[in-house]
Design an enzyme around this catalytic site. Structure first.
Site, PDB file in Angstrom:
ATOM      1  N   GLY A 177       0.808  -1.209   0.000  1.00  0.00           N
ATOM      2  CA  GLY A 177       0.000   0.000   0.000  1.00  0.00           C
ATOM      3  C   GLY A 177       0.841   1.258   0.000  1.00  0.00           C
ATOM      4  N   ALA A 184      20.500  -7.202  17.943  1.00  0.00           N
ATOM      5  CA  ALA A 184      19.244  -6.782  18.588  1.00  0.00           C
ATOM      6  C   ALA A 184      19.460  -5.404  19.200  1.00  0.00           C
ATOM      7  CB  ALA A 184      18.828  -7.797  19.644  1.00  0.00           C
ATOM      8  N   HIS A 198      -3.796 -17.525  48.762  1.00  0.00           N
ATOM      9  CA  HIS A 198      -2.661 -18.301  49.280  1.00  0.00           C
ATOM     10  C   HIS A 198      -2.868 -19.775  48.948  1.00  0.00           C
ATOM     11  CE1 HIS A 198       0.542 -19.553  52.023  1.00  0.00           C
ATOM     12  NE2 HIS A 198      -0.284 -20.509  52.454  1.00  0.00           N
ATOM     13  N   GLU A 249      26.467  -5.420  25.742  1.00  0.00           N
ATOM     14  CA  GLU A 249      25.600  -4.257  25.924  1.00  0.00           C
ATOM     15  C   GLU A 249      26.474  -3.015  26.097  1.00  0.00           C
ATOM     16  OE1 GLU A 249      23.207  -1.443  26.196  1.00  0.00           O
ATOM     17  OE2 GLU A 249      22.190  -3.391  25.986  1.00  0.00           O
TER      18      GLU A 249
END
Length: 470
Positions: free
Chosen positions: A115, A269, A449, A203
């Protein structure tokens, strides 16, 4: 069939298809345009199939630790990577068929093809029916995003992978380099580590999952290291050379020294890029780094043109896109004269984040550091899972729940969790934030619980010096 609609949605991901369904529910003649698969990246190549992969890895992990539960499993436990991937693709296919059914059920016209906007409320679709010209009173752009490449290491699908390649691997990595420790990087690092690969995560910032609370980051790094991963923070990959047999990476450590290491495969990533090029948007919207700028209801600067999801400012999460889809659909219906809808803008402070590594991470609202930076005087409660009976019974006693309150008003500012099933529990705090709860209501809430959710209650009590089981 007429190619004129009340609403056309460009893109059928979790934002687009939800927007289309809500438009149809509100009586609007609706169409959706999709170039690849109904359900978009999330359903076909993201959120859902990755969880299927991670579930297989989780089962493998439990089988390998059966002795911890008093069980014996005869023979060696092995992972059949081909079968694991096949199951994941089957899950994606099933859900893709589900979205196809939902389009038919809601009488939404589906135009498969590429599109391109020719104006704020018109577009052409090049696809299986040749070139179609469509018009509408309103158009919603929901074109999503794709993985960002490293400039010096383009993904080739053989040795250098994006998340998409990592979901359908042709072979099991022996030694895997994961660049980036956000949700996508950490989830794949966790999956392949459980599957038996030697995993290194690099990182560039000073801690992994850097958007999370610092205590969560520290806990996760310790846990992943204990599981056998190599975690390098404050480090950067300066160069990658891929051959038919391996990947060689130059990694600059936090000490400034550069070391060259060989890996069998690499997953990049490092974030996403919005799919906003070549869609005809250039003169119709304002953009910031490719992301379409919108108001709180999804409006762009062009009348009749709206945008939602990952092609707009973050957080870039499927559930945020779906929520925006509903908001925008209702705002459009209101503009078209529906007096019974009352759209509410998205509250970005109450959007949960979940990372499905092992252990899981979940959070909502401000971290302790962000709350202090914003000028709040805070009360903080941290409750460890080792004090929770259900967690101990499950053999999942590693983890904690942390809550952050405004000391003056008792407002719940944020909640941060790491451990078993926390992605299922975080919604309790999200509901609390949406209802603008304070510590008083949470303290008076009865938690069942035995459940791990009791750690949520104890964390709240702990913030005010009232924890029972610690």
């Amino acid at each position: 069939m007429s190619n004129s609609y009340d609403v056309i949605v460009l893109g059928s991901g979790p934002g687009g298809y939800v927007a289309a369904i809500r438009c149809a529910q509100l009586g609007l003649k609706t169409a959706i345009v999709e170039r690849e698969n109904l359900g978009g990246i999330c359903l076909n190549w993201g959120c859902i199939p990755t969880k299927a992969l991670l579930r297989s890895a989780e089962i493998l992990h439990y089988a390998q630790h059966a002795k911890d539960y008093g069980l014996k499993i005869a023979g060696e436990i092995e992972a059949d990577l081909e079968a694991v991937v096949k199951r994941s693709r089957g899950v994606a296919k099933q859900l893709n068929q589900g979205v196809t059914h939902l389009m038919k059920k809601n009488k939404i016209a589906v135009h498969m093809g590429e599109g391109t906007l020719t104006g704020p409320t018109s577009l052409t679709v090049k696809g299986e029916k040749g070139e179609e010209k469509l018009t509408a009173k309103h158009v919603i752009v929901a074109t999503g995003a794709r993985a960002r490449d490293l400039p010096f290491a383009k993904a080739d699908g053989k040795r250098v992978w994006t998340y998409r390649h990592a979901m359908t691997p042709s072979e099991m990595p022996k030694k895997l380099l994961v660049i980036g420790s956000g949700a996508i990087g950490i989830e794949f690092a966790s999956f392949y580590n459980d599957m038996g690969a030697d995993v290194t995560v690099v990182e560039m910032l000073d801690r992994i999952v850097p958007v999370e609370d610092a205590e969560v980051s520290a806990f996760l790094e310790k846990s992943l290291t204990k599981q056998g991963m190599t975690i390098m923070t404050g480090a950067g990959v300066e160069d990658i050379k891929a051959t038919d047999k391996a990947v060689t990476a130059k990694i600059k450590g936090k000490d400034g020294k550069v070391a060259e290491t060989e890996f069998s495969h690499c997953i990049v990533a490092i974030g996403i890029m919005p799919n906003t090029e070549n869609v005809g948007l250039d003169k119709l919207v304002e953009m910031d780094r490719g992301f379409i700028q919108i108001d709180d209801y999804g409006r762009t600067k062009s009348k009749g043109l709206w945008a939602i999801g990952d092609c707009t400012p973050g957080p870039w999460l499927a559930h945020k896109a779906s929520h925006e889809g509903v908001t925008t659909a209702e705002a459009i219906a209101k503009e078209l004269g529906n007096k019974d809808v009352h759209p509410h803008p998205l509250n970005r402070d109450a959007i949960p984040g979940c990372t499905y590594c092992h252990p899981q991470i979940a959070s909502v609202g401000m971290t302790e550091a962000k709350a202090k930076e914003a000028g709040y005087e805070v009360k903080v409660g941290v409750f460890p899972f080792i004090g929770n009976g259900k967690a101990i019974a499950l053999g999942e006693a590693e983890g904690f729940t942390k809550t952050v309150f405004d000391a003056k008003t008792g407002e719940l500012l944020g909640a941060h969790m790491v451990g078993a099933e926390v992605t299922e529990m975080i919604q309790g705090y999200v509901v609390g934030k949406t209802l603008e709860t304070t510590e008083a209501e949470l303290m008076q809430t009865v938690f069942p619980h035995p459940t791990i959710s009791e750690s949520m209650h104890e964390s709240v009590l702990g913030a005010y010096g009232r924890a029972i089981h610690i």
